[in-house]
Design a protein around this motif. Structure first.
Motif, PDB file in Angstrom:
ATOM      1  N   ILE A  71      20.088 -25.273   4.881  1.00  0.00           N
ATOM      2  CA  ILE A  71      20.524 -24.867   6.207  1.00  0.00           C
ATOM      3  C   ILE A  71      21.178 -23.404   6.297  1.00  0.00           C
ATOM      4  CG2 ILE A  71      21.978 -25.208   8.045  1.00  0.00           C
ATOM      5  CD1 ILE A  71      21.735 -28.257   7.583  1.00  0.00           C
ATOM      6  N   SER A  72      20.332 -22.349   6.794  1.00  0.00           N
ATOM      7  CA  SER A  72      20.849 -21.154   6.731  1.00  0.00           C
ATOM      8  C   SER A  72      20.103 -20.521   8.054  1.00  0.00           C
ATOM      9  CB  SER A  72      20.226 -20.287   5.413  1.00  0.00           C
ATOM     10  OG  SER A  72      19.179 -20.171   5.401  1.00  0.00           O
ATOM     11  N   TRP A  73      20.374 -19.327   8.421  1.00  0.00           N
ATOM     12  CA  TRP A  73      19.526 -18.614   9.238  1.00  0.00           C
ATOM     13  C   TRP A  73      18.463 -17.952   8.890  1.00  0.00           C
ATOM     14  CZ3 TRP A  73      20.811 -19.949  14.116  1.00  0.00           C
ATOM     15  CH2 TRP A  73      22.192 -20.576  14.035  1.00  0.00           C
ATOM     16  N   ASP A  74      18.290 -17.839   7.566  1.00  0.00           N
ATOM     17  CA  ASP A  74      16.839 -17.501   7.202  1.00  0.00           C
ATOM     18  C   ASP A  74      15.875 -18.208   7.809  1.00  0.00           C
ATOM     19  OD1 ASP A  74      14.946 -16.243   5.770  1.00  0.00           O
ATOM     20  OD2 ASP A  74      15.025 -17.495   4.054  1.00  0.00           O
ATOM     21  N   PRO A  75      14.795 -17.601   8.390  1.00  0.00           N
ATOM     22  CA  PRO A  75      13.804 -18.450   9.254  1.00  0.00           C
ATOM     23  C   PRO A  75      12.960 -19.299   8.323  1.00  0.00           C
ATOM     24  CG  PRO A  75      13.731 -16.125  10.041  1.00  0.00           C
ATOM     25  CD  PRO A  75      14.635 -16.216   8.785  1.00  0.00           C
ATOM     26  N   ARG A  76      12.598 -18.804   7.173  1.00  0.00           N
ATOM     27  CA  ARG A  76      11.716 -19.782   6.217  1.00  0.00           C
ATOM     28  C   ARG A  76      12.627 -20.827   5.665  1.00  0.00           C
ATOM     29  NH1 ARG A  76      11.572 -19.402   0.690  1.00  0.00           N
ATOM     30  NH2 ARG A  76      10.095 -20.871  -0.285  1.00  0.00           N
ATOM     31  N   ARG A  77      13.917 -20.787   5.381  1.00  0.00           N
ATOM     32  CA  ARG A  77      14.648 -21.767   4.950  1.00  0.00           C
ATOM     33  C   ARG A  77      14.902 -22.704   6.144  1.00  0.00           C
ATOM     34  NH1 ARG A  77      19.092 -20.489   0.758  1.00  0.00           N
ATOM     35  NH2 ARG A  77      18.677 -22.631   0.401  1.00  0.00           N
ATOM     36  N   LEU A  78      15.198 -22.304   7.138  1.00  0.00           N
ATOM     37  CA  LEU A  78      15.726 -22.890   8.327  1.00  0.00           C
ATOM     38  C   LEU A  78      14.357 -23.923   8.620  1.00  0.00           C
ATOM     39  CD1 LEU A  78      17.480 -23.558  10.609  1.00  0.00           C
ATOM     40  CD2 LEU A  78      16.492 -21.970  11.941  1.00  0.00           C
ATOM     41  N   LEU A  79      13.085 -23.417   8.580  1.00  0.00           N
ATOM     42  CA  LEU A  79      12.036 -24.204   8.920  1.00  0.00           C
ATOM     43  C   LEU A  79      11.874 -25.322   7.861  1.00  0.00           C
ATOM     44  CD1 LEU A  79       9.398 -24.836  10.528  1.00  0.00           C
ATOM     45  CD2 LEU A  79       8.138 -23.120   9.008  1.00  0.00           C
ATOM     46  N   GLU A  80      11.949 -24.887   6.466  1.00  0.00           N
ATOM     47  CA  GLU A  80      11.963 -25.781   5.336  1.00  0.00           C
ATOM     48  C   GLU A  80      13.142 -27.269   5.832  1.00  0.00           C
ATOM     49  OE1 GLU A  80      12.792 -23.856   1.872  1.00  0.00           O
ATOM     50  OE2 GLU A  80      10.967 -23.398   1.669  1.00  0.00           O
ATOM     51  N   GLY A  81      14.297 -26.541   5.926  1.00  0.00           N
ATOM     52  CA  GLY A  81      15.263 -27.713   6.410  1.00  0.00           C
ATOM     53  C   GLY A  81      15.204 -28.573   7.640  1.00  0.00           C
ATOM     54  N   LEU A  82      14.640 -27.911   8.566  1.00  0.00           N
ATOM     55  CA  LEU A  82      13.896 -28.953   9.702  1.00  0.00           C
ATOM     56  C   LEU A  82      12.860 -29.913   9.121  1.00  0.00           C
ATOM     57  CD1 LEU A  82      13.973 -26.182  12.517  1.00  0.00           C
ATOM     58  CD2 LEU A  82      15.465 -28.141  12.209  1.00  0.00           C
TER      59      LEU A  82
END
Length: 142
Positions: A71-82
């Motif tokens: 969970i972070s504001w980085d779009p790639r990591r946010l998408l992975e987290g979702l």
């Protein structure tokens, strides 16, 4: 299935927490799973002593940590987290529903749904506890 999930989610945790962090997380989540199982599951089921054995509770903890660590504001990591989060939420809800419904039996053995939920809870508590610890690389910034 446990080995497959350990490989997938263990690797995801290793990417963010390193090898030691993965081992530490696994052990803490295993202890959490066992603790919840011992405290909340009846010791005697149908006249036989009940024991909790298996890796799945710790793996449920890895599920949670792999999502929460992304969970972070980085779009790639946010998408992975979702994406991972959707899978993990479905798994945890499925375990809760199975526990409420009386549980599942596989090969004549009762599945430890409480241990799964305990491992997931241990993973969440571990992430929350570690987020409260100051990052030495941040130079005192929160």
């Amino acid at each position: 299935m446990n080995l497959f999930n350990l490989c997938v989610f263990g690797k995801l945790v290793e990417e963010t927490e390193g090898a030691f962090g993965t081992i530490f997380t696994y052990v803490i989540c295993a202890l959490g799973a066992a603790g919840v199982s011992v405290l909340l599951q009846p010791a005697i089921v149908r006249g036989a002593v009940s024991v909790s054995l298996g890796a799945s509770g710790a793996i449920f903890g890895l599920f949670m940590v792999s999502v929460l660590a992304r969970i972070s504001w980085d779009p790639r990591r946010l998408l992975e987290g979702l994406i991972l989060g959707w899978f993990v939420v479905r798994q945890v809800l499925s375990e809760a529903q199975a526990q409420v419904a009386g549980g599942l039996t596989i090969g004549g053995l009762q599945v430890g749904h409480l241990a799964h939920l305990g491992g997931a809870l241990a993973g969440v508590l571990l992430v929350l506890a570690l987020k409260s610890v100051p990052d030495p690389d941040a130079g005192g910034k929160a």
